[in-house]
Design an enzyme around this catalytic site. Structure first.
Site, short mmCIF file in Angstrom:
data_model
loop_
_atom_site.label_atom_id
_atom_site.label_comp_id
_atom_site.label_asym_id
_atom_site.label_seq_id
_atom_site.Cartn_x
_atom_site.Cartn_y
_atom_site.Cartn_z
N GLU A 1 -89.85 31.77 -75.36
CA GLU A 1 -91.27 31.38 -75.34
C GLU A 1 -92.03 32.34 -74.41
OE1 GLU A 1 -93.56 29.07 -76.73
OE2 GLU A 1 -94.84 30.30 -75.46
N GLY B 1 -95.94 29.59 -85.04
CA GLY B 1 -97.20 29.01 -85.50
C GLY B 1 -97.40 29.23 -86.98
N HIS C 1 -92.00 -8.28 -72.65
CA HIS C 1 -90.84 -7.85 -71.85
C HIS C 1 -89.56 -8.20 -72.60
CE1 HIS C 1 -88.39 -7.04 -68.33
NE2 HIS C 1 -87.77 -8.20 -68.55
#
Ligand SMILES: Cc1cc2nc3c(=O)[nH]c(=O)nc-3n(C[C@H](O)[C@H](O)[C@H](O)COP(=O)(O)OP(=O)(O)OC[C@H]3O[C@@H](n4cnc5c(N)ncnc54)[C@H](O)[C@@H]3O)c2cc1C
Length: 495
Positions: free
Chosen positions: A235, A299, A472
């Protein structure tokens, strides 16, 4: 709650109201010869049947507009056939591989014997085929005239396809994008491949270099590592997923390091040569990496060359069709949506832009898209999900003293602990104001982005979210906990 948008109706679009509905009962694959039916002028002609184009077609038809959709390949485009869906199927197969390997940690006896790549492809292709069939049925059921063929804009109100002219009061360009390469870097489809090839690869390489640490590169790195490939990402920028908040990039890098996924940052590609059995990739800082293959994931570029757009007077920039916030080009009868326009290259952005255009053409109030409010997910292991702006961007916009952020560590979240995932939820707030950024890293965080986008797009205050009760044990609790912390009353967190 207060709202960022003023929801003002758009001004000045020439189409004043919905056109009368047409009832053209056309089978999906062109049962009627539209060119020989000289009287047919569609309300909307759409060039390209990917996410942007087909969403525009479905909504336009739903609103009573006579609609033609022209597609040279397969309805559904990149996302369905070469993008979102097949990659996510691969990622799910990868997750199962990892879970099998780690089963003993959960007290489950299982033996990982390897990857049957043909089996993986069959599973992936079945998912795609099912959705493809469903989409074909949907388009047919909405009475969209589907025309199979390669189209070319022949005037601001017509597209030529299969030697015929299809006329429309309005044209929507939606020809999408294809993988990009670099000058001098030839994608041969064998040792130097694009994501299109990677999705069909009939072998599992021993090693791979991935050029580009954006979403696509990172997702393939994640899959391949789970499949046993020795992966190195190259990169040029200082971080993986460089468009994300820096904290998310760093968390992903930490997780990838732990998984043994290698990456070279600030490393600019300088060349690739064939070796006896693979490739040697060189970087400008003098690194050389040998591997079986190179995946180029730098890309995607727009599909617009030779399609008559410029000749029809449509303003372009580097191949992208320029649009305003209502997806209008400079030519009053032509709009553009999806990857062809220089907006976020995401399927759900294409859907939204397609819908926006259809509604505008039908005379409904069109609301411009707030692109910061679009949820973004990288579906790697771990996932990276975000909505809103990064802390750096917030500081740039509002000034350092006006920006507050908190991080909630998933180590304190029961469900994440059960899943044995690590990560964080980071919130960015304008002091005493709304939450302007939600940045999450961890397993299944993509599923949390739905709530996060409501928080961002409704400009929620931390105290308002803190008031909401989260079930939860769920991972959504972590979002609740982060807002409790931001509201000054952290529960399962050290002060
Ligand atoms: C590997 C990969 C993974 C991705 N993962 C995700 C994800 O997880 N989530 C997400 O939101 N996005 C993802 N994307 C991006 C997403 O696929 C694109 O943003 C989306 O497909 C763009 O839609 P579109 O309609 O603009 O273009 P496309 O989907 O490219 O469609 C354009 C269509 O136009 C057709 N066409 C082109 N020229 C002509 C012509 N002259 N005549 C007739 N037809 C023509 C093409 O055949 C194509 O079907 C991914 C992309 C890739 C490559």
């Amino acid at each position: 709650m207060y709202f960022r948008h003023d929801w003002a109706p758009h001004k000045g679009f020439p189409h004043t109201g919905p056109a009368p509905a047409r009832t053209i009962h056309t089978p999906l694959h062109g049962g009627r010869d539209v060119a020989n039916d000289a009287s047919t002028v569609f309300d909307v002609v759409i060039l390209g049947g990917g996410s942007g184009g087909y969403a525009a077609a479905l909504r336009a038809a739903q609103l009573g507009l006579s609609t033609a959709l022209i597609e040279k390949g397969e309805l559904g485009g990149t996302c369905l056939h070469r993008g979102c869906i097949p990659t996510k199927a691969l990622l799910h197969a990868a997750e199962i591989a990892d879970e099998t390997k780690e089963a003993a940690e959960f007290g489950v006896l299982a033996t990982f014997q390897g990857i049957d790549i043909n089996g993986v492809h069959k599973y992936k292709d079945d998912v795609v085929a099912g959705l493809y069939k469903g989409l074909q049925g949907l388009v047919a059921s909405r009475k969209v005239t589907f025309i199979q063929g390669e189209g070319r804009l022949s005037s601001p109100t017509s597209v030529d396809v299969n030697g015929q002219r299809v006329e429309g009061r309005h044209i929507v360009l939606a020809t999408g994008s294809v993988p990009k390469s670099l000058p001098g870097l030839t994608i041969d489809g064998d040792r130097v491949i694009s994501s299109d090839h990677a999705l069909k690869l009939d072998r599992i390489p021993k090693s791979a270099v991935i050029l580009g640490g954006g979403v696509i590169g990172v997702e393939f790195a994640s899959v391949w590592k789970s499949f046993g490939v020795d992966v190195t990402i190259v990169e040029a920028l200082p971080h993986l997923v460089p468009l994300e908040d820096e904290n998310s990039s760093k968390l992903l890098e930490r997780a990838f390091r732990k998984r043994g996924i290698k990456f070279e940052l600030k490393a600019r590609f300088s060349g690739v040569e064939y070796t006896e059995s693979g490739v040697r990739v060189s970087t400008e800082n003098g690194k050389q990496i040998d591997a079986d293959l190179l995946l180029v994931a730098i890309g995607r570029g727009p599909v617009s060359q030779g399609l008559g757009f410029e000749e029809a007077g449509v303003a372009m920039d580097r191949g992208y069709v320029l649009v305003d916030e209502y997806m209008r080009t400079n030519v009053p009868t032509v709009s553009a949506v999806g990857d062809l326009a220089p907006t976020l290259q995401l399927a759900h952005v294409g859907f939204a832009e397609g819908i926006l255009v259809a509604e505008r053409l039908a005379g409904l109030k069109a609301v411009p898209i707030d692109y910061d409010g679009v949820p973004r997910v990288t579906y790697s292991n771990p996932e990276v999900a975000s909505v809103g702006i990064s802390e750096a961007k917030a500081v740039e916009l509002y000034g350092k003293e006006k920006v507050v952020s908190v991080k909630y560590n998933l180590a304190g979240n029961g469900k994440s602990k059960i899943l044995k995932t690590a990560g964080e939820i980071k919130l960015v707030q304008v002091k005493d104001g709304a939450v302007v950024g939600v940045h999450m890293v961890g397993a299944r965080m993509g599923e949390q982005v739905g709530e996060a986008q409501l928080i961002y797009n409704w400009e929620a205050l931390p105290a308002e979210v803190a008031q909401l009760i989260h079930a939860h044990p769920t991972q959504s609790e972590a979002l609740g906990e982060a807002h409790l912390a931001l509201a000054g009353k952290p529960l399962h967190a050290h002060d």
